[in-house]
Design a protein around this motif. Structure first.
Motif, PDB file in Angstrom:
ATOM      1  N   LEU A 298       0.832  -1.199   0.000  1.00 24.60           N
ATOM      2  CA  LEU A 298       0.000   0.000   0.000  1.00 24.60           C
ATOM      3  C   LEU A 298       0.869   1.253   0.000  1.00 24.60           C
ATOM      4  N   ASN A 299       0.503   2.210  -0.848  1.00 25.33           N
ATOM      5  CA  ASN A 299       1.330   3.414  -0.984  1.00 25.33           C
ATOM      6  C   ASN A 299       1.494   4.154   0.332  1.00 25.33           C
ATOM      7  N   ARG A 300       0.418   4.257   1.105  1.00 24.81           N
ATOM      8  CA  ARG A 300       0.495   4.998   2.367  1.00 24.81           C
ATOM      9  C   ARG A 300       1.454   4.319   3.328  1.00 24.81           C
ATOM     10  N   ILE A 301       1.433   2.984   3.360  1.00 23.81           N
ATOM     11  CA  ILE A 301       2.365   2.264   4.228  1.00 23.81           C
ATOM     12  C   ILE A 301       3.790   2.428   3.715  1.00 23.81           C
TER      13      ILE A 301
ATOM     14  N   ALA B  14      -1.705  -0.937  12.051  1.00 28.85           N
ATOM     15  CA  ALA B  14      -2.545  -0.159  12.961  1.00 28.85           C
ATOM     16  C   ALA B  14      -2.573   1.309  12.559  1.00 28.85           C
ATOM     17  N   ARG B  15      -1.412   1.840  12.225  1.00 31.95           N
ATOM     18  CA  ARG B  15      -1.355   3.253  11.818  1.00 31.95           C
ATOM     19  C   ARG B  15      -2.178   3.496  10.559  1.00 31.95           C
ATOM     20  N   TYR B  16      -2.012   2.634   9.572  1.00 28.98           N
ATOM     21  CA  TYR B  16      -2.728   2.783   8.304  1.00 28.98           C
ATOM     22  C   TYR B  16      -4.238   2.682   8.515  1.00 28.98           C
ATOM     23  N   LEU B  17      -4.676   1.669   9.234  1.00 32.44           N
ATOM     24  CA  LEU B  17      -6.110   1.445   9.409  1.00 32.44           C
ATOM     25  C   LEU B  17      -6.761   2.524  10.266  1.00 32.44           C
ATOM     26  N   ALA B  18      -6.007   3.069  11.223  1.00 29.69           N
ATOM     27  CA  ALA B  18      -6.542   4.172  12.026  1.00 29.69           C
ATOM     28  C   ALA B  18      -6.707   5.428  11.189  1.00 29.69           C
ATOM     29  N   GLU B  19      -5.816   5.612  10.203  1.00 20.62           N
ATOM     30  CA  GLU B  19      -5.909   6.784   9.325  1.00 20.62           C
ATOM     31  C   GLU B  19      -7.040   6.645   8.316  1.00 20.62           C
ATOM     32  N   THR B  20      -7.134   5.494   7.680  1.00 18.45           N
ATOM     33  CA  THR B  20      -8.035   5.335   6.538  1.00 18.45           C
ATOM     34  C   THR B  20      -9.442   4.934   6.941  1.00 18.45           C
TER      35      THR B  20
ATOM     36  N   LEU C 136       9.028  -5.157   6.260  1.00 19.89           N
ATOM     37  CA  LEU C 136       8.148  -4.505   7.234  1.00 19.89           C
ATOM     38  C   LEU C 136       6.871  -3.992   6.562  1.00 19.89           C
ATOM     39  N   THR C 137       7.017  -3.358   5.390  1.00 21.78           N
ATOM     40  CA  THR C 137       5.836  -2.843   4.690  1.00 21.78           C
ATOM     41  C   THR C 137       4.994  -3.980   4.125  1.00 21.78           C
ATOM     42  N   THR C 138       5.650  -5.081   3.744  1.00 19.47           N
ATOM     43  CA  THR C 138       4.903  -6.242   3.250  1.00 19.47           C
ATOM     44  C   THR C 138       4.004  -6.799   4.346  1.00 19.47           C
ATOM     45  N   GLY C 139       4.573  -7.006   5.533  1.00 14.63           N
ATOM     46  CA  GLY C 139       3.790  -7.540   6.634  1.00 14.63           C
ATOM     47  C   GLY C 139       2.682  -6.600   7.060  1.00 14.63           C
ATOM     48  N   ALA C 140       2.984  -5.300   7.124  1.00 11.76           N
ATOM     49  CA  ALA C 140       1.962  -4.322   7.504  1.00 11.76           C
ATOM     50  C   ALA C 140       0.832  -4.299   6.484  1.00 11.76           C
ATOM     51  N   THR C 141       1.175  -4.383   5.204  1.00  6.10           N
ATOM     52  CA  THR C 141       0.159  -4.403   4.150  1.00  6.10           C
ATOM     53  C   THR C 141      -0.691  -5.664   4.248  1.00  6.10           C
ATOM     54  N   PHE C 142      -0.061  -6.800   4.521  1.00  7.46           N
ATOM     55  CA  PHE C 142      -0.821  -8.041   4.674  1.00  7.46           C
ATOM     56  C   PHE C 142      -1.855  -7.912   5.781  1.00  7.46           C
ATOM     57  N   PHE C 143      -1.440  -7.446   6.946  1.00  5.31           N
ATOM     58  CA  PHE C 143      -2.377  -7.293   8.054  1.00  5.31           C
ATOM     59  C   PHE C 143      -3.497  -6.309   7.692  1.00  5.31           C
ATOM     60  N   ALA C 144      -3.124  -5.197   7.046  1.00  5.23           N
ATOM     61  CA  ALA C 144      -4.110  -4.174   6.713  1.00  5.23           C
ATOM     62  C   ALA C 144      -5.127  -4.691   5.708  1.00  5.23           C
ATOM     63  N   ARG C 145      -4.661  -5.338   4.649  1.00  4.50           N
ATOM     64  CA  ARG C 145      -5.562  -5.870   3.626  1.00  4.50           C
ATOM     65  C   ARG C 145      -6.437  -6.995   4.180  1.00  4.50           C
ATOM     66  N   LEU C 146      -5.872  -7.795   5.072  1.00  3.17           N
ATOM     67  CA  LEU C 146      -6.660  -8.854   5.694  1.00  3.17           C
ATOM     68  C   LEU C 146      -7.797  -8.252   6.508  1.00  3.17           C
ATOM     69  N   ALA C 147      -7.499  -7.204   7.265  1.00  2.00           N
ATOM     70  CA  ALA C 147      -8.538  -6.538   8.061  1.00  2.00           C
ATOM     71  C   ALA C 147      -9.628  -5.963   7.160  1.00  2.00           C
ATOM     72  N   GLU C 148      -9.241  -5.314   6.083  1.00  2.00           N
ATOM     73  CA  GLU C 148     -10.226  -4.728   5.171  1.00  2.00           C
ATOM     74  C   GLU C 148     -11.058  -5.803   4.476  1.00  2.00           C
ATOM     75  N   ALA C 149     -10.437  -6.942   4.180  1.00  2.00           N
ATOM     76  CA  ALA C 149     -11.162  -8.023   3.521  1.00  2.00           C
ATOM     77  C   ALA C 149     -12.142  -8.703   4.468  1.00  2.00           C
ATOM     78  N   GLN C 150     -11.746  -8.862   5.723  1.00  2.00           N
ATOM     79  CA  GLN C 150     -12.617  -9.517   6.695  1.00  2.00           C
ATOM     80  C   GLN C 150     -13.713  -8.595   7.211  1.00  2.00           C
ATOM     81  N   CYS C 151     -13.454  -7.301   7.180  1.00  2.00           N
ATOM     82  CA  CYS C 151     -14.437  -6.314   7.658  1.00  2.00           C
ATOM     83  C   CYS C 151     -14.679  -5.291   6.561  1.00  2.00           C
ATOM     84  N   PRO C 152     -15.277  -5.706   5.444  1.00  2.00           N
ATOM     85  CA  PRO C 152     -15.428  -4.796   4.301  1.00  2.00           C
ATOM     86  C   PRO C 152     -16.385  -3.638   4.611  1.00  2.00           C
ATOM     87  N   GLN C 153     -16.103  -2.505   3.974  1.00  2.00           N
ATOM     88  CA  GLN C 153     -16.997  -1.355   4.129  1.00  2.00           C
ATOM     89  C   GLN C 153     -18.372  -1.674   3.563  1.00  2.00           C
ATOM     90  N   ARG C 154     -19.396  -1.122   4.212  1.00  2.00           N
ATOM     91  CA  ARG C 154     -20.771  -1.376   3.761  1.00  2.00           C
ATOM     92  C   ARG C 154     -21.369  -0.113   3.160  1.00  2.00           C
TER      93      ARG C 154
END
Length: 392
Positions: free
Chosen positions: A4-7, A115-121, A374-392
């Protein structure tokens, strides 16, 4: 989609955090500085809730955004009692005899990055529970957090975690359903004989000879008593007896570990070990006692959560970055989480071919985490969270 670009924008911050944690390693249940740093970061990111001292020194951060499922993401924080061997490493440990030789500094940093990315976005709908766990290295910090009410206070539908793996290509993720890591039990066997002069062994009952016979006999638990299609490891790693060359000691003490995936195989091994020990004792005229201690249970991934992790890696980094993970005989206390909740535990490649890229093995005094993932792992966690809890 790559990192992710932001990460990627705050990669340098991640490196700084990781190096700071690496410089100040802390052993199991002593992660006070690390936990305080984590809590400070989460509060600075604008987390809805940050709770410290769960299960000792554990930290939990919560992000809430609309309706949706609640999921858990976990990283471990503790270091090892190992002397760091690389003198000129700029972020070398400042604590003699303690170092991050397993990459928990990197795991903590990757989860902080997500955590930083998901709190921002806030591009999710649901509840994200970030679990920063103490005492993975042999002290069962996961169990301590559970016993302290982790999932009662922060209920989740599933939980995920990753561990770096030297030798796997940097940025790849290996995750498979079913057993991925073994149970890790330990045993101590005491052989009580009768001391005597080494020149007159017939006047004593030699615990050394009996102990040596026991070491050999224990290997038959694997070669002759375990079905060939099952997996069992019995390793004697300690043998202590005597203090001088001309005295038969009174006693000997042996120690070691038993590893398995199937609980029934483990129970059979325990029963067989006690039976073999009793027989050796009777044959040599010594008393043999077995102290068996259960450790971490097998780490068993659930199918649906494993496929969810694999899908995120394929969609984010490419199908060629998804690897299968054959079961390994290492152990991990994430297994306690998986006894409570569905979930999956994977391995993120730390690099291959060069010690500078993290190819030195885990628990090695020359090991270091590869900052490039580090950015790979952070992106994995972030994308997993977004996939499991998609915006409605």
């Amino acid at each position: 989609m790559p990192v992710l670009n932001r990460i990627a924008d705050f990669h340098d911050d991640l490196v700084d955090w990781r190096h700071d944690i690496h410089r100040h390693p802390e052993l199991a249940f002593e992660e006070h500085r690390t936990a305080a740093l984590v809590a400070e970061k989460l509060r600075g990111f604008g987390f809805d809730e940050v709770v410290e001292d769960i299960g000792g020194t554990g930290v939990v951060g919560v992000l809430r955004q609309g309706d949706g499922p609640a999921i858990g993401l976990r990283a471990d924080m503790d270091a090892l009692p190992i002397m760091e061997a690389v003198e000129d490493r700029p972020h070398r440990s400042v604590h003699q005899g303690i170092m991050h030789a397993c990459g928990h500094d990197g795991h903590t940093t990757m989860l902080l990055g997500a955590a930083r990315y998901l709190a921002e976005t806030r591009r999710f709908s649901g509840t994200l529970v970030f679990i920063f766990q103490p005492a993975e290295e042999g002290r069962a910090g996961a169990r301590a957090m559970i016993e302290d009410g982790l999932f009662d206070r922060f209920p989740v539908s599933a939980v995920w975690g990753v561990h770096n793996m030297p030798g796997l290509p940097a940025g790849s993720v290996a995750v498979s359903p079913g057993p991925v890591m073994a149970a890790a039990d330990r045993f101590t066997i005491t052989v009580q004989g009768k001391g005597a002069h080494a020149a007159a062994p017939h006047l004593g009952r030699d615990p050394v000879v009996a102990g040596a016979a026991l070491v050999q006999a224990l290997q038959t638990l694997v070669s002759r008593q375990c079905p060939p299609h099952e997996t069992l490891v019995v390793s004697v790693t300690e043998f202590h007896a005597g203090d001088t060359f001309n005295v038969l000691p009174d006693a000997a003490r042996l120690g070691g570990t038993v590893r398995y995936f199937d609980k029934q195989i483990g129970e059979q091994a325990i029963a067989s070990m006690k039976r073999v020990a009793e027989g050796i004792g009777a044959a040599h005229g010594v008393e043999v006692s077995v102290d068996y201690q259960y450790g971490y249970p097998p780490t068993v991934n659930t199918a649906e959560e494993t496929e969810a992790a694999r899908a995120v890696v394929a969609e984010t980094f490419g199908a060629d970055r998804v690897l299968d993970q054959a079961p390994v005989m290492f152990a991990e206390d994430f297994s306690f989480f998986l006894q409570e909740k569905p979930g999956a535990y994977g391995f993120i490649g730390n690099g291959e071919g060069s010690a500078d890229l993290g190819c030195v093995g885990l628990h090695n005094p020359r090991y270091d985490f590869n900052d490039e993932i580090l950015t790979t792992g952070a992106t994995f966690f972030a994308r997993l969270a977004e996939a499991q809890c998609p915006q409605r």
